[in-house]
Design a protein around this motif. Structure first.
Motif, PDB file in Angstrom:
ATOM      1  N   ALA A   1      19.018   4.708 -12.980  1.00 40.26           N
ATOM      2  CA  ALA A   1      19.925   5.480 -13.842  1.00 40.26           C
ATOM      3  C   ALA A   1      20.319   4.651 -15.064  1.00 40.26           C
ATOM      4  N   ASN A   2      19.368   3.859 -15.573  1.00 40.30           N
ATOM      5  CA  ASN A   2      19.611   2.999 -16.717  1.00 40.30           C
ATOM      6  C   ASN A   2      19.101   3.700 -17.979  1.00 40.30           C
ATOM      7  N   THR A   3      19.957   4.537 -18.558  1.00 38.67           N
ATOM      8  CA  THR A   3      19.528   5.321 -19.717  1.00 38.67           C
ATOM      9  C   THR A   3      19.069   4.447 -20.884  1.00 38.67           C
ATOM     10  N   PRO A   4      19.822   3.397 -21.223  1.00 36.50           N
ATOM     11  CA  PRO A   4      19.342   2.567 -22.339  1.00 36.50           C
ATOM     12  C   PRO A   4      17.930   2.044 -22.112  1.00 36.50           C
ATOM     13  N   MET A   5      17.597   1.697 -20.881  1.00 34.56           N
ATOM     14  CA  MET A   5      16.254   1.196 -20.579  1.00 34.56           C
ATOM     15  C   MET A   5      15.205   2.267 -20.881  1.00 34.56           C
ATOM     16  N   VAL A   6      15.497   3.512 -20.491  1.00 35.17           N
ATOM     17  CA  VAL A   6      14.556   4.598 -20.767  1.00 35.17           C
ATOM     18  C   VAL A   6      14.379   4.768 -22.276  1.00 35.17           C
ATOM     19  N   PHE A   7      15.500   4.662 -22.991  1.00 36.43           N
ATOM     20  CA  PHE A   7      15.431   4.781 -24.448  1.00 36.43           C
ATOM     21  C   PHE A   7      14.558   3.681 -25.048  1.00 36.43           C
ATOM     22  N   VAL A   8      14.787   2.450 -24.599  1.00 36.42           N
ATOM     23  CA  VAL A   8      14.004   1.324 -25.123  1.00 36.42           C
ATOM     24  C   VAL A   8      12.514   1.560 -24.870  1.00 36.42           C
TER      25      VAL A   8
ATOM     26  N   PRO B   1      24.731   4.707 -27.223  1.00 30.35           N
ATOM     27  CA  PRO B   1      24.717   4.449 -28.657  1.00 30.35           C
ATOM     28  C   PRO B   1      23.664   3.396 -29.020  1.00 30.35           C
ATOM     29  N   LEU B   2      23.375   3.346 -30.292  1.00 27.39           N
ATOM     30  CA  LEU B   2      22.343   2.439 -30.806  1.00 27.39           C
ATOM     31  C   LEU B   2      22.553   1.004 -30.329  1.00 27.39           C
TER      32      LEU B   2
ATOM     33  N   VAL C   1      21.205   7.532 -42.033  1.00 24.69           N
ATOM     34  CA  VAL C   1      22.055   8.581 -41.482  1.00 24.69           C
ATOM     35  C   VAL C   1      21.777   8.760 -39.995  1.00 24.69           C
ATOM     36  N   PHE C   2      20.501   8.742 -39.642  1.00 27.84           N
ATOM     37  CA  PHE C   2      20.125   8.936 -38.246  1.00 27.84           C
ATOM     38  C   PHE C   2      20.689   7.819 -37.371  1.00 27.84           C
ATOM     39  N   LEU C   3      20.512   6.566 -37.823  1.00 31.36           N
ATOM     40  CA  LEU C   3      20.993   5.434 -37.026  1.00 31.36           C
ATOM     41  C   LEU C   3      22.509   5.471 -36.885  1.00 31.36           C
ATOM     42  N   ALA C   4      23.185   5.828 -37.978  1.00 32.35           N
ATOM     43  CA  ALA C   4      24.652   5.912 -37.931  1.00 32.35           C
ATOM     44  C   ALA C   4      25.086   6.999 -36.954  1.00 32.35           C
ATOM     45  N   ALA C   5      24.407   8.142 -37.028  1.00 35.31           N
ATOM     46  CA  ALA C   5      24.743   9.250 -36.130  1.00 35.31           C
ATOM     47  C   ALA C   5      24.506   8.854 -34.681  1.00 35.31           C
ATOM     48  N   TRP C   6      23.458   8.080 -34.478  1.00 34.54           N
ATOM     49  CA  TRP C   6      23.147   7.635 -33.122  1.00 34.54           C
ATOM     50  C   TRP C   6      24.240   6.688 -32.609  1.00 34.54           C
TER      51      TRP C   6
ATOM     52  N   TRP D   1      27.503   6.341 -33.697  1.00 35.61           N
ATOM     53  CA  TRP D   1      28.878   6.847 -33.558  1.00 35.61           C
ATOM     54  C   TRP D   1      28.949   8.309 -33.113  1.00 35.61           C
ATOM     55  N   GLY D   2      27.850   9.023 -33.276  1.00 42.42           N
ATOM     56  CA  GLY D   2      27.851  10.442 -32.930  1.00 42.42           C
ATOM     57  C   GLY D   2      28.248  10.720 -31.488  1.00 42.42           C
ATOM     58  N   PRO D   3      27.582  10.082 -30.510  1.00 41.78           N
ATOM     59  CA  PRO D   3      27.898  10.382 -29.106  1.00 41.78           C
ATOM     60  C   PRO D   3      29.378  10.177 -28.791  1.00 41.78           C
ATOM     61  N   GLY D   4      29.961   9.074 -29.299  1.00 40.74           N
ATOM     62  CA  GLY D   4      31.389   8.815 -29.061  1.00 40.74           C
ATOM     63  C   GLY D   4      32.257   9.911 -29.632  1.00 40.74           C
ATOM     64  N   LEU D   5      31.953  10.282 -30.881  1.00 35.03           N
ATOM     65  CA  LEU D   5      32.759  11.309 -31.543  1.00 35.03           C
ATOM     66  C   LEU D   5      32.653  12.636 -30.822  1.00 35.03           C
ATOM     67  N   LEU D   6      31.475  12.942 -30.304  1.00 34.90           N
ATOM     68  CA  LEU D   6      31.284  14.223 -29.630  1.00 34.90           C
ATOM     69  C   LEU D   6      31.671  14.145 -28.154  1.00 34.90           C
ATOM     70  N   GLY D   7      32.067  12.967 -27.711  1.00 36.90           N
ATOM     71  CA  GLY D   7      32.478  12.811 -26.324  1.00 36.90           C
ATOM     72  C   GLY D   7      31.314  12.838 -25.341  1.00 36.90           C
ATOM     73  N   ILE D   8      30.135  12.462 -25.810  1.00 36.68           N
ATOM     74  CA  ILE D   8      28.991  12.411 -24.888  1.00 36.68           C
ATOM     75  C   ILE D   8      29.020  11.061 -24.182  1.00 36.68           C
ATOM     76  N   PRO D   9      29.020  11.066 -22.845  1.00 36.65           N
ATOM     77  CA  PRO D   9      29.087   9.781 -22.140  1.00 36.65           C
ATOM     78  C   PRO D   9      27.837   8.929 -22.403  1.00 36.65           C
ATOM     79  N   SER D  10      28.002   7.620 -22.362  1.00 31.63           N
ATOM     80  CA  SER D  10      26.910   6.741 -22.775  1.00 31.63           C
ATOM     81  C   SER D  10      25.769   6.713 -21.754  1.00 31.63           C
ATOM     82  N   PHE D  11      25.972   7.229 -20.537  1.00 39.46           N
ATOM     83  CA  PHE D  11      24.821   7.296 -19.624  1.00 39.46           C
ATOM     84  C   PHE D  11      23.945   8.519 -19.934  1.00 39.46           C
ATOM     85  N   ILE D  12      24.436   9.387 -20.812  1.00 39.72           N
ATOM     86  CA  ILE D  12      23.586  10.488 -21.278  1.00 39.72           C
ATOM     87  C   ILE D  12      22.877  10.057 -22.564  1.00 39.72           C
ATOM     88  N   VAL D  13      23.642   9.745 -23.589  1.00 44.93           N
ATOM     89  CA  VAL D  13      23.068   9.221 -24.817  1.00 44.93           C
ATOM     90  C   VAL D  13      23.751   7.909 -25.161  1.00 44.93           C
TER      91      VAL D  13
END
Ligand SMILES: Nc1ncnc2c1ncn2[C@@H]1O[C@H](COP(=O)(O)OP(=O)(O)OP(=O)(O)O)[C@@H](O)[C@H]1O
Ligand SMILES: [Mg+2]
Lengths: 264, 268
Positions: free
Chosen positions: A222-229, A44-45, A23-28, A30-42
């Protein structure tokens, strides 16, 4: 519910754990897209996964992870040894404890990570300031736990050993030292996760190696995915250190009733 | 039993400094002696200094005045001929039962094969042979207390000091343990000083009972238990004379009177 047999409870718990993960991975993803959160903030997986693969080749991710892991291990082992040593020493010598406790308390209250810039100024952009911060931060939980355990050994146990004419060394090795093992391991568990904190702060402050450096680098770009990794890799390093302690603990404390082990 | 005195207290007085800095006399001018092979019980109100006397006998604390002797030698510190056993089993959780029994002999530096032989023999006689490789938490309270007894006996002491050894186990287990202790003491001819709050235990297990007063503790009476079968407390329990001894001890301890009655008695 509470009466359920432990095996069923275990199986059910594991199944639920896996479900939560999915559930967590799925939310990660598709959640941001559905909620309209830009990908430089969160991001997606999938973006994070892509970045992970990219970083493996472009940013020498494994090298930096290795550096951080080595610093964590060095800081953790040295900090634990030092903490245990002082714990036993102060535990056995009330005079030493009275003499040193105000300074130790002051050091304990001071936020250890604040020393990082100072250590970098002293030792440059090497691995040493990072290890030193880790040592400092691991030292206290280990020392306090060992000290308390030596202090709280049942005096009747000591008297029992004395009645058999035990020497001071025998009392230490046959009673105080083994009695301190459960609290020592509780301290080591805390220490293993704190060591990562110490090392990362050290790396954030200065240098061009380690996951802390990648963290700062990713932020600068400003590479958010890198910070996440990088955060994920740090969690992995901490998790492995923690697991190492648990494995050792299960071997050393094999004599404890099963339920007392495990947990967090 | 011979007339050799194994354990002796001569004019022992013990003073403690309490929390507020006042001096407190725990025991005063205690004289007592226990002959070879004799089992003597010590009873008295809580806080009258029984455990204090035991600590002095085992050499863990030095008396303020007077002295204790083991086998005619003045007690200056822990002594290999004395072993004590407390209400707490004091088993080390990280040691197996066998290793726990060997704890004392190990400290005394007896070689491993001999240590193991002694420990195994003792565990067998106490019906614990099959538990040698268990850990203390896997045993019941009564079994643990038997392991503690085995550990005490393993060092082969001539004098045993027992401080309420069975007061933490249930009543039925206690009866079984009392018999085991009685038989072991008889078989090995050991000398013992037994502290207890259980008057029936005192009468059924011992040759003599010493009664102590309220603090400052002094020995105020000595009652010889003139009953057969000291090695079989269960048989002794059946003996009607046991009750007479118990009532006499109750009287000496002033149990069964309310404080008001005591005051009236004192005035009369
Ligand atoms: N180390 C100590 N420091 C100060 N006072 C002590 C110390 N040890 C014992 N006392 C005091 O001496 C008195 C006798 O204590 P002791 O433990 O010998 O009593 P006891 O007869 O064994 O009591 P109980 O039957 O409850 O076990 C008590 O008033 C106790 O508070
Ligand atoms: Mg007592």
């Amino acid at each position: 519910m509470n009466g359920a047999n432990p095996k069923t409870a275990m199986r059910r718990g594991t199944a639920m754990s896996v479900a939560v993960l999915i559930v967590f991975l799925a939310a990660w993803q598709w959640g941001p897209g559905l909620l309209g959160i830009p990908s430089f903030i969160v991001p997606p997986l999938s973006a994070v996964a892509n970045e992970f693969v990219r970083m493996l080749s472009r940013n020498a991710l494994m090298f930096h992870t290795g550096v951080t892991a080595a610093e964590v291990i060095a800081g953790f082992i040295l900090g634990s040894l030092l903490g245990a040593f002082f714990g036993y020493m102060l535990g056995m010598s009330p005079t030493a404890e009275v003499a040193l406790s105000p300074y130790i308390l002051a050091l304990q209250i001071a936020p250890k990570v604040a020393f990082a810039p100072l250590f970098v100024m002293w030792m440059g952009f090497t691995v040493y300031p990072k290890i030193l911060v880790a040592i400092l931060i691991v030292f206290f939980p280990v020392m306090v736990n060992v000290l308390t355990s030596v202090r709280t050994v049942d005096p009747d146990l000591i008297n029992l050993a004395r009645s058999f004419k035990a020497t001071r060394a025998q009392i230490f090795w046959k009673i105080e030292f083994p009695a301190s093992m459960p609290p020592l391991f509780a301290g080591l568990r805390i220490g293993s996760t704190l060591a990562v904190v110490g090392v990362v702060v050290g790396e954030l402050v200065g240098g061009n190696m380690g996951l802390g450096y990648l963290l700062a680098f990713g932020e600068g770009q400003a590479n958010t995915p890198m910070v996440f990794v990088t955060i994920l890799m740090l969690t992995l390093v901490g998790g492995i250190a923690y697991l190492g302690v648990i494995v050792l603990e299960i071997r050393v404390l094999h004599y404890l009733p099963k339920r007392a082990l495990g947990g967090f | 039993m011979s007339d050799v005195v194994r354990l002796e207290y001569r004019n022992v007085t013990m003073r403690f400094v309490d929390g507020t800095g006042n001096s407190l006399v725990a025991v005063q001018q205690v004289c007592l002696s226990v002959r070879d092979g004799e089992v003597v019980s010590l009873i008295g109100p809580s806080g009258c200094g029984k455990s204090t006397l035991l600590n002095i006998g085992s050499g863990l604390t030095a008396p303020s005045e007077g002295e204790a002797f083991i086998d005619g030698e003045r007690v200056e510190g822990p002594n290999a001929h004395v072993a004590f056993m407390l209400q707490k089993d004091l088993l080390l959780p990280w040691r197996t039962i066998l290793q726990n029994v060997m704890f004392g002999v190990e400290i005394q530096g007896i070689p491993l094969p001999e240590r193991e032989r002694r420990a195994k023999t003792l565990l067998d006689t106490l019906n614990l042979g099959e538990f040698g490789n268990h850990y203390p938490h896997q045993l019941s309270g009564g079994m643990r207390q038997r392991v503690a007894l085995a550990r005490t006996l393993a060092v082969d002491p001539t004098v045993l000091l027992l401080d309420e050894p069975f007061s933490a186990v249930d009543a039925q287990t206690r009866i079984v343990l009392q018999r085991e202790l009685a038989q072991t003491l008889k078989r090995s001819g050991k000398t013992a000083l037994l502290i207890t709050h259980d008057l029936l235990e005192a009468v059924t297990l011992s040759d003599r009972v010493l009664v102590m007063s309220r603090r400052p503790g002094r020995i105020i009476d000595e009652i010889a238990v003139d009953l057969p079968q000291r090695d079989d407390p269960i048989a002794r329990r059946q003996d009607p004379r046991v009750n007479q001894y118990v009532s006499r001890l109750m009287e000496r301890l002033d149990i069964g009177h309310t404080p008001a009655e005591r005051a009236a008695g004192a005035q009369a």
